[in-house]
Design a protein around this motif. Structure first.
Motif, PDB file in Angstrom:
ATOM      1  N   ILE A  22       0.837  -1.199   0.000  1.00 18.40           N
ATOM      2  CA  ILE A  22       0.000   0.000   0.000  1.00 18.40           C
ATOM      3  C   ILE A  22       0.876   1.256   0.000  1.00 18.40           C
ATOM      4  N   TYR A  40       1.199   4.374  -2.985  1.00 23.68           N
ATOM      5  CA  TYR A  40       1.086   5.821  -2.791  1.00 23.68           C
ATOM      6  C   TYR A  40       2.386   6.558  -3.088  1.00 23.68           C
ATOM      7  N   TYR A  82      -1.352  11.817  -4.296  1.00 17.86           N
ATOM      8  CA  TYR A  82      -1.355  11.818  -2.838  1.00 17.86           C
ATOM      9  C   TYR A  82      -1.279  13.261  -2.319  1.00 17.86           C
ATOM     10  N   SER A  92      -7.248   4.630   1.895  1.00 14.98           N
ATOM     11  CA  SER A  92      -7.411   3.870   0.648  1.00 14.98           C
ATOM     12  C   SER A  92      -8.857   3.641   0.248  1.00 14.98           C
ATOM     13  N   LYS A  99     -10.079   4.615  -3.156  1.00 13.00           N
ATOM     14  CA  LYS A  99      -8.915   4.648  -4.045  1.00 13.00           C
ATOM     15  C   LYS A  99      -8.497   3.230  -4.427  1.00 13.00           C
ATOM     16  N   LEU A 100      -8.149   2.431  -3.430  1.00 12.22           N
ATOM     17  CA  LEU A 100      -7.774   1.030  -3.685  1.00 12.22           C
ATOM     18  C   LEU A 100      -8.932   0.069  -3.443  1.00 12.22           C
TER      19      LEU A 100
END
Length: 192
Positions: A78, A82, A89, A124, A127-128
């Protein structure tokens, strides 16, 4: 080839590519990746083989160490993501709103490599992974079981079979992150 072997190969390939990103990635991204311990990330991934080789015969002590190992690898992936998307970011910091997980109590941006697993997990979302998604639930499980290293009181560390299943899920997680990485060709055409 099993999931563990594929995971090691993919991790080594991705880390080898990005640790030499100067010249195709933005300067601040390349700076971050040159400082990152990407070789150790590869070694930690490879060390999962200690536990997959033991398989179902892992003792509880070994399972705790296996959980710490996989948790460290997930957290590192992770942070790596980023660092690659460092410009995005920074934009999240500038927006401040919902991404308060990356803002210190003094109002300054926390660098991605300094975020805790908990902060990374919350940052996250959207985003993820999405809130309440299977991926988030898996990441939370990995995080909680990693914390079993603090073993004075009983904690749910799962079973050796569940750990082996998590290594398979880790491979899928890494593939998902890889799919989200920008194609290197995109960097060559941007003005940095």
């Amino acid at each position: 080839m099993n999931s563990y072997e594929s995971l090691v190969i993919e991790t080594n390939r991705i880390m080898d590519l990005w640790k030499n990103s100067r010249g195709f990635a933005p300067v601040d991204t390349a700076d971050k990746l040159e400082k990152a311990m990407l070789d150790l990330h590869c070694e930690m991934t490879k060390s999962l083989g200690i536990w997959t080789n033991k398989g179902l015969s892992m003792t509880n002590g070994e399972l705790v160490l296996a959980r710490v190992n996989i948790g460290a690898v997930v957290e590192s992936w992770i942070k790596f993501f980023y660092c690659i998307y460092y410009h995005d970011y920074i934009e999240s910091y500038k927006e401040k709103g919902k991404d308060s997980n990356i803002i210190s109590k003094k109002g300054k941006m926390i660098q991605p490599e300094k975020l805790s697993f908990e902060e990374l997990k919350h940052f996250s979302i959207g985003k993820l992974w999405e809130d309440k998604s299977d991926t988030l639930k898996w990441v939370e499980k990995v995080q909680n079981q990693r914390n079993s290293i603090h073993y004075f009181y009983p904690k749910n560390i799962g079973t050796p079979q569940e750990f082996l299943n998590d290594v398979e899920k880790l491979y899928k997680f890494v593939c998902d992150i890889e799919e989200r990485l920008p194609p290197i060709e995109d960097f060559y055409f941007e003005d940095y």
